[in-house]
Write an enzyme that holds these catalytic residues in place. Structure first.
Site, short mmCIF file in Angstrom:
data_model
loop_
_atom_site.label_atom_id
_atom_site.label_comp_id
_atom_site.label_asym_id
_atom_site.label_seq_id
_atom_site.Cartn_x
_atom_site.Cartn_y
_atom_site.Cartn_z
N GLY A 29 0.83 -1.21 0.00
CA GLY A 29 0.00 0.00 0.00
C GLY A 29 0.86 1.25 0.00
O GLY A 29 2.09 1.19 -0.05
N PHE A 30 0.19 2.37 0.09
CA PHE A 30 0.87 3.67 0.00
C PHE A 30 1.89 3.85 1.13
O PHE A 30 3.11 3.92 0.88
CB PHE A 30 -0.23 4.74 0.01
N ILE A 31 1.46 3.84 2.37
CA ILE A 31 2.40 4.07 3.48
C ILE A 31 3.30 2.85 3.68
O ILE A 31 4.50 2.96 3.88
CB ILE A 31 1.65 4.42 4.79
N ASP A 40 0.40 -8.83 1.78
CA ASP A 40 -0.60 -7.92 1.20
C ASP A 40 -1.50 -8.73 0.28
O ASP A 40 -1.00 -9.58 -0.47
CB ASP A 40 0.12 -6.80 0.43
N GLY A 67 -3.62 -2.31 -2.30
CA GLY A 67 -2.19 -2.13 -2.53
C GLY A 67 -1.83 -2.55 -3.96
O GLY A 67 -2.63 -3.21 -4.64
N LEU A 97 -0.28 -2.57 8.98
CA LEU A 97 -0.95 -1.49 8.26
C LEU A 97 -2.11 -1.96 7.39
O LEU A 97 -2.86 -1.13 6.88
CB LEU A 97 0.06 -0.75 7.35
N ALA A 129 -1.31 0.40 13.14
CA ALA A 129 -1.62 1.66 12.46
C ALA A 129 -3.09 1.99 12.66
O ALA A 129 -3.98 1.26 12.25
CB ALA A 129 -1.31 1.54 10.98
N TYR A 144 -16.03 2.79 10.92
CA TYR A 144 -14.58 2.70 10.69
C TYR A 144 -13.84 3.15 11.93
O TYR A 144 -12.86 2.53 12.36
CB TYR A 144 -14.22 3.57 9.48
N LYS A 163 -11.25 0.81 14.08
CA LYS A 163 -9.88 1.20 14.42
C LYS A 163 -9.70 1.23 15.94
O LYS A 163 -8.66 0.82 16.47
CB LYS A 163 -9.55 2.57 13.83
#
Ligand code: UDP
Length: 348
Positions: free
Chosen positions: A25-27, A46, A51, A91, A132, A164, A168
């Site tokens: 993914g991005f981060i 992943d 991603g 993540l 995360a 969401y 989290k």
């Protein structure tokens, strides 16, 4: 503050073996690059749902990363990945307000069940886990500075956006419970609007959407009246923050905001993107009920208190908003990601 590489020292001074869930993914991909650059070993898990292998192109070319395609819901697979892991950066999650509103069940299950599978497995094998989380945790902010111990103000359970936030929160309290009852080593981080190269606009994130719209001369879609503010943080700064926390013994057992102290309204962001791309795009205001599926409620602002991470890890962000915009412009101009998805100017 401890030494920079206290984790390595804990593990005998050699390379540390990291598992990065959501590493494509991005981060996650930026973290993978940074870990490889400092000589650590990385396994990426992943399922490539959001991603992209493209994000790991440089990492895979080094031959030093092991990529495992699979889901964090697959307990057996996760267990095989965590068995030899020193530190897990967890993540993998469903992200993006648009995606969460459109697929609430999937985002809930991946966040709740997935976190349970990953955290319990890392803890079983004696590893350390960094969870995360997100500024979504805080729910509707009153405009005050958000400290890690601030109250959370959420809307009704019938409003999908808060689901969401609850998912989290579940990951966070699960990590806390493992820490207190099992002496597990856990760190929780809450990201505030991370931006930078490799972030896609496909799931609603505003910065890549505005840049992609501006680059093709399409109208920039400002939702609501654009007075809502965010504190954007460059992924380079975020990566540095995460690694410092992993290396810092005093960070264990704590929760940290990772964000920027500088607020910008979404309308100003749109103007700035137009200016820096030199685009002749217009700005259009889109009412929220046209912009999002049912279950959306706007968050007026999210302003993180960053004193804890400054004190424990000596970190504060350095990249300015103009540098962030320029980096996102450069990335989108240079790669195939510049191709605007057909639905970019359609609303959910
Ligand atoms: N937003 C916008 N136009 C877009 C996408 C998002 O005006 O094309 C707004 C969105 O309503 C929110 C802000 O930009 O007020 C940040 O949205 P994003 O989804 O990036 O992050 P979050 O709301 O989770 O902070």
């Amino acid at each position: 503050m401890g030494t920079d590489r206290s984790v390595s020292e804990d593990y005998g001074g050699g390379a540390v073996r990291y598992l990065v869930t959501g590493g494509a993914g991005f981060i996650g991909s930026h973290l993978t690059d940074a870990l490889l650059a400092r000589g650590d070993e990385v396994v990426v898990l992943d399922d490539l749902s959001t991603g992209r292998l493209e994000n790991l192109k440089e990492a895979l070319a080094t031959g030093s990363v092991e990529f495992v395609e699979g889901s964090i819901l697959d307990a057996e697979l996760v267990d095989s990945c965590t068995a030899a892991t020193d530190v897990c950066l967890h993540l993998a999650a469903a992200v993006g307000v648009q995606l969460i509103l459109e697929q609430p069940l999937d985002s809930l299950l991946r966040n709740v069940r997935g976190s349970d599978v990953v955290i319990s497995s890392v803890v079983k094998h004696g590893g350390k886990v960094l969870v995360a989380s997100s500024s979504e945790i805080y729910g509707k902010s009153s405009g005050a500075l958000l400290g890690e111990d601030s109250d959370r103000i959420l809307g009704p359970t019938s409003t999908s956006r808060w689901a969401y936030s609850m998912a989290k929160a579940f990951s966070e309290v699960l990590a806390n419970a493992y820490a207190s009852e099992c002496q597990a080593e856990t760190i929780t981080v809450r990201f505030f609007n991370t931006v930078g190269p490799r972030q896609t606009g496909a799931y609603g994130m505003v910065m890549p959407r505005f840049v992609q719209q501006a680059l093709v001369g399409a109208p920039l879609t400002v939702y609501g009246d654009g007075s809502q503010t965010r504190c954007f943080t460059h992924v380079r700064d975020v990566t540095e923050a995460v690694l410092r926390l992993c290396d810092e013994a005093a960070a264990t057992g704590k929760t940290f905001n990772i964000g920027s102290p500088h607020q910008i309204s979404i309308a100003d962001l749109a103007r700035r993107v137009i200016e820096r791309t030199g685009s002749d795009s217009e700005i259009v205001m889109v009412p929220y009920d046209e912009a999002y599926a049912d279950g959306f409620e706007e968050i007026g602002c999210r302003h993180p208190d960053l004193s804890l991470i400054a004190r424990i890890a000596g970190w504060s962000p350095r990249v300015t908003i103009d540098e962030m915009i320029d980096d996102v412009i450069a990335y989108n101009s240079a790669t195939a990601a510049a191709a605007v998805p057909a639905d970019l100017n359609e609303v959910a």
